[in-house]
Design an enzyme around this catalytic site. Sequence first.
Site, mmCIF file in Angstrom:
data_model
loop_
_atom_site.group_PDB
_atom_site.id
_atom_site.type_symbol
_atom_site.label_atom_id
_atom_site.label_comp_id
_atom_site.label_asym_id
_atom_site.label_seq_id
_atom_site.Cartn_x
_atom_site.Cartn_y
_atom_site.Cartn_z
ATOM 1 N N ARG A 190 0.831 -1.215 0.000
ATOM 2 C CA ARG A 190 0.000 0.000 0.000
ATOM 3 C C ARG A 190 0.862 1.260 0.000
ATOM 4 O O ARG A 190 0.514 2.259 -0.624
ATOM 5 C CB ARG A 190 -0.950 0.014 1.197
ATOM 6 N N GLU A 198 1.984 1.573 -3.468
ATOM 7 C CA GLU A 198 0.826 1.990 -4.262
ATOM 8 C C GLU A 198 0.560 3.490 -4.081
ATOM 9 O O GLU A 198 0.294 4.203 -5.057
ATOM 10 C CB GLU A 198 -0.400 1.176 -3.826
ATOM 11 N N SER A 210 16.270 14.137 -1.681
ATOM 12 C CA SER A 210 17.312 13.183 -1.315
ATOM 13 C C SER A 210 16.758 12.106 -0.387
ATOM 14 O O SER A 210 15.935 12.383 0.484
ATOM 15 C CB SER A 210 18.450 13.916 -0.605
#
Length: 168
Positions: free
Chosen positions: A91, A94, A117
């Site tokens: 998740r 995602e 960074s």
Amino acid sequence: MEAAKKQSVTNQLLAVKSASGKTFSQLAAETGLTNVYVAQLLRRQAQLKPDTVPKLKEALPALTDELIGDMMSPPWRSYDPNLIQEPTIYRLNEAVMHFGESIKEIINEDFGDGIMSAIDFYCSVDKIKGVDGNNRVVVTLDGKYLSHSEQRTENMVSRLNLKGGTSE
């Protein structure tokens, strides 16, 4: 550190944490580190710095000198490619994939052509209550902005050194 040794050390470090009964957030509060960084230290994803050793040993007295030594060596910052199948990690990936283009565009609008960074970087996980009273997860990614450079030969030190004959 080879994978088998890393896993062995990680298992020992997590056993020390488990025996302490403390959470990553409690250890973070005791050491002055972020909770994610403490987890990285105990998973051998980050290097323990000498200044932090006394605080960590105070927070986790069962840490042996051998484990501290292992933690102070540069880590092998790898991960199991199957990790993506773990639901929470899936998740998170995602969410980055879904929101990534928009986040990138906002970074470019606000900062210019560059990146965030992951070296000069801080990360933490916090628990808050939403307006509906439900628990919410807050993941903070705090990275230094790095602008992309124009690759001008006049600024390319290796070229200058080759032309000038120096190799310092």
